[in-house]
Design an enzyme around this catalytic site. Structure first.
Site, PDB file in Angstrom:
ATOM      1  N   HIS A 186       0.833  -1.211   0.000  1.00  0.00           N
ATOM      2  CA  HIS A 186       0.000   0.000   0.000  1.00  0.00           C
ATOM      3  C   HIS A 186       0.865   1.258   0.000  1.00  0.00           C
ATOM      4  O   HIS A 186       1.242   1.772   1.044  1.00  0.00           O
ATOM      5  CB  HIS A 186      -0.908  -0.006   1.243  1.00  0.00           C
TER       6      HIS A 186
ATOM      7  N   ASN B  67      -4.992   5.902  -7.206  1.00  0.00           N
ATOM      8  CA  ASN B  67      -5.635   7.229  -7.149  1.00  0.00           C
ATOM      9  C   ASN B  67      -4.707   8.308  -7.705  1.00  0.00           C
ATOM     10  O   ASN B  67      -4.403   9.305  -7.060  1.00  0.00           O
ATOM     11  CB  ASN B  67      -6.097   7.568  -5.733  1.00  0.00           C
TER      12      ASN B  67
ATOM     13  N   HIS C  95     -10.982   0.555   1.165  1.00  0.00           N
ATOM     14  CA  HIS C  95     -10.768   1.698   2.065  1.00  0.00           C
ATOM     15  C   HIS C  95     -12.111   1.899   2.769  1.00  0.00           C
ATOM     16  O   HIS C  95     -13.065   2.367   2.153  1.00  0.00           O
ATOM     17  CB  HIS C  95     -10.377   2.908   1.208  1.00  0.00           C
TER      18      HIS C  95
ATOM     19  N   ASP D 277       0.974   2.734   3.724  1.00  0.00           N
ATOM     20  CA  ASP D 277       0.107   3.803   3.204  1.00  0.00           C
ATOM     21  C   ASP D 277       0.950   5.061   2.950  1.00  0.00           C
ATOM     22  O   ASP D 277       0.516   6.187   3.207  1.00  0.00           O
ATOM     23  CB  ASP D 277      -1.052   4.098   4.157  1.00  0.00           C
TER      24      ASP D 277
ATOM     25  N   HIS E  23       3.195  14.201   0.509  1.00  0.00           N
ATOM     26  CA  HIS E  23       2.581  15.490   0.205  1.00  0.00           C
ATOM     27  C   HIS E  23       3.642  16.567   0.338  1.00  0.00           C
ATOM     28  O   HIS E  23       4.449  16.525   1.266  1.00  0.00           O
ATOM     29  CB  HIS E  23       1.429  15.793   1.161  1.00  0.00           C
TER      30      HIS E  23
END
Lengths: 429, 311
Positions: free
Chosen positions: A61, A95, A180, A306, A310
């Site tokens: 992930h 995504n 999710h 995960d 950013h």
């Protein structure tokens, strides 16, 4: 014939129940032998005395942001982060912009991964077209092109009928459906766990129920129609109880937890530091305790990062406007050692299984083990060595980590991919 | 003074709160004089940055600054560069570069004043952030209560209404409990935030029980749009269950005072008779607001103590 010999390391190979001082001989990128006292005059030798020799880690992930958000991460920078963390295989979530919802996009990821040539970056396809939750994506096409799983991660599949059909349809291919779990009506506008701290800080809470109702829904559907259900980033005690129930009933469900969810809790948001803002949110100390127990009892099968890079402009803003998520590839292993192994919650072997053979089995990969004949993906670490996490420690393009400035045990020393040393902190003899 | 910024009443001590209240008392005397101005902050620049609409708090701060002889600037945010895509931090830093001493900020996002105080050199005063705190409103409420009742310790204070979305409630709770009041929060169960009891308050969903024998009722404004989020079924039902009218007010102590931070929804959370009645101190709150904000600006702006004697 290219040969590499790793001598005197403590070999941990949970798939083969190996945990002893052995030598590992690699020939032409494959594991040739794992026994005592191997000598080979042609081989380049790595002295792993005092180190632990493990299968290369697998992270099922990660978010590598390419295409669409290359200012946060690329397949190249993400691969570098992975290597620094001891990972030789990662699965990237779809995504992106555009999302990985067709054959061409899967092929793009595979091509980029090969061009970078560091590790295996395996694409996960979407469950639904454009991740909109309305119509199934061409799952067969995604699978044929090389997608190892499907997920609308970042969003929950709100429509129960669609998740039912996805689970049913994927039975043909044997790939997992990764959910999710988030009821978006319950979590709407939420910023952190709902409880004392959200009250204190005046931030809209996300109740645990938002996750748990979908975990419950999905395992009930999986129980009826079959398929392989995998629950991403479990964060609550209630989800663990539901998973316990499901596994007891024999429902084919697996689950993962992130290092931050078993390390950090909601109280750390007290200064509105956006590096503690994630989805699912950091929960309570009680949830952490239960998540650790669930790892111990194999209710939770996998530790996945995960990894959510950013840039500063996404994070250094008002709390409501800040993006959710933190990077995790480089800090995962030290957190596993420090929080789970050093504290006696997991044996080293059990901890390693959660980042090697367990995800490999869920994803049908011939990886995550040192079995003779498999690709020689190997990670060598010093589990007693203390490291300090600094901003320039990261291989990632982003440095949104709440662990900067922290000291932890567990240092990745050497990483080998297909028999080739791709990362080395030590001097070779 | 143990603080450079005023972010919330959670962060400052009982002693600091008392210092502000005592000073506000002398400033109240100043603003009731024909000449309402003192030279304490002459040469200092104060900027009002309101990222959320407000007339009373902004005007109150502006008057407070001007009555201390500071130069006060109001930033009209709706017409500023925020809409052009500039970040909040850049906007604030740009203003700060014009040599500002104190930034007064109101923002719809909780935590913004703290965020800015960690990143700019000027002192920051929180004029209300999201659902978090509104410290000067808390201080002016406490000032008003203390003025009317002569003390805070031991008083029973009921805060009635939408506790969940109220920064006024949070600041009142911190300040009042630090000074020894017994605080109750009263409102529909959907508008009581989780674990609020851990802040040392008692929770009531029955308004009759909640205001029984209290010394003070602080009625919060109900945002009418909450109804659309299903937090209560109808405005009518809210008014019926939680609106404070003369009937309900009789349950409190006969000398109970009624506060409201404004603006009021007359006929909803407060009946006109109560708003305009003898127990209401709502207008005085507004007067006191200027005095309290003068005290805060004076302390944070480094006003000279010895000037006080010349007031």
């Amino acid at each position: 014939m290219k040969k590499l010999l790793i001598k005197n390391g403590l070999v941990i190979d949970p798939a083969n129940n190996i945990e002893e001082k052995l030598d590992v001989l690699i020939t032409d990128g494959k594991i040739e032998k794992v026994t005592k006292n191997i000598s080979n005059s042609e081989a380049k030798v790595i002295d792993a005395d005092g180190l632990v020799v493990m299968p290369g880690f697998i992270d099922m992930h990660v978010h590598f942001r390419e295409p669409g958000f290359e200012y946060k991460e690329t397949i190249e920078s993400g691969s570098r982060a992975a290597v620094k963390g001891g990972y030789t295989t990662v699965c990237c979530m779809p995504n992106t912009l555009p999302p990985i919802d067709n054959q061409a996009m899967v092929e793009f990821i595979n091509l980029k991964s090969k061009q970078v040539g560091l590790i295996d970056v395996l694409p996960i396809g979407t469950i639904t077209k454009e991740r909109k939750g309305e119509e199934l994506a061409p799952i067969g096409e995604l699978f044929k092109a090389g997608a190892v799983a499907i997920s609308d991660d970042g969003s929950c599949v709100a429509n129960s009928e669609i998740i039912r059909r996805a689970l049913e349809y994927c039975k043909m291919f044997g790939i997992p459906v990764i959910e999710h779990c988030e009821d978006i009506n319950l979590s709407a506008d939420g910023l952190m766990n709902e409880g004392y701290y959200s009250t204190l800080l005046g931030l809209k809470g996300i109740p645990k129920a938002a996750e748990e109702v979908i975990v419950a829904r999905d395992i009930i559907i999986a129980g009826e129609v079959g398929g392989k259900l995998h629950i991403a980033h479990v964060s609550t005690e209630g989800s663990v109880e539901l998973l316990t129930w499901a596994k007891k009933k024999g429902i084919n469900v697996t689950a993962e937890v992130t290092p931050h969810h078993f390390t950090l809790d909601e109280s750390m948001l007290i200064n509105y530091d956006t590096n503690y803002k994630m989805n699912p949110p950091l929960r309570t100390k009680q949830d952490i305790k239960v998540l650790k127990d669930a790892l111990k009892n194999d209710i939770i099968d996998v530790i996945a990062t995960d990894h959510a890079p950013h840039a500063e402009l996404d994070k250094d803003v008002e709390f409501n406007a800040a993006a959710f998520g933190i990077i995790g590839l480089e800090t995962a292993f030290p957190l596993i050692i420090t929080e789970l192994v050093s504290t006696g919650i997991l044996s080293l072997s059990s901890a390693i299984s959660k980042i090697t053979i367990n995800p490999a089995r869920i994803l049908n990969l011939k990886k995550g083990t040192l079995t003779v004949g498999v690709d020689a993906d190997i990670t060598i670490a010093d589990i007693n060595k203390e490291i300090e996490i600094t901003e320039d420690f990261f291989g990632s393009r982003s440095s949104n980590s709440p662990f900067i400035g922290k000291k932890m045990k567990g240092s990745i020393e050497i990483v080998i991919k297909n028999g080739k040393i791709i990362y080395n902190k030590r001097i070779l003899k | 003074m143990a603080f450079k910024h005023l972010i919330g009443l959670q962060d400052i001590s009982k002693e600091d709160i008392e210092t502000i209240l005592d000073l506000a008392k002398s400033f109240k005397e100043v603003i009731l004089r024909p000449i309402k101005k003192v030279p304490s902050l002459k040469g200092k620049t104060v900027v009002n940055m309101f990222f959320e609409p407000s007339t009373r708090t902004r005007t109150s701060f502006e008057l407070a600054a001007k009555r201390l002889s500071a130069d006060a600037v109001n930033l009209a945010i709706s017409t500023s560069s925020v809409v052009k895509g500039e970040t909040l931090l850049d906007t604030v830093k740009t203003i700060e570069a014009m040599q500002i001493d104190i930034v007064i900020i109101r923002h719809s996002v909780s935590g913004v004043p703290l965020y800015l105080s960690q990143r700019i050199k000027s002192a920051v005063i929180n004029a209300g952030d999201g659902l978090h705190e509104h410290p000067t409103q808390g201080l002016l409420d406490i000032f008003t209560i203390r003025e009317k009742k002569g003390k805070i310790a031991g008083l029973k204070v009921a805060i009635v209404g939408d506790i969940m979305h109220s920064r006024v409630a949070r600041s009142n709770i911190w300040g009042l409990t630090k000074l020894g009041a017994k605080v109750r929060v009263v409102g529909p169960s959907t508008l009581i935030p989780r674990d609020i009891e851990k802040l040392g308050v008692e929770v009531f969903t029955d308004v009759e029980k909640g205001i029984k024998d209290v010394d003070v009722i602080n009625i919060l404004r109900i945002q009418l749009e909450r109804q659309k989020k299903n937090l209560f079924p109808t405005i009518r039902e809210y008014a019926m269950l939680f609106g404070i009218n003369t009937e309900k007010l009789k349950l409190a102590k006969p000398d109970c005072i009624v506060l409201h931070p404004g603006p009021m929804n007359r006929g909803i959370e407060i009946s006109p008779n109560v708003a305009d009645g003898s127990q209401s101190v709502i207008e005085e709150q507004v007067t006191n607001g200027v005095a309290v904000r003068m005290a805060v600006l004076y302390l944070i702006g480094g006003g000279k103590r010895d000037e006080e004697t010349s007031y």
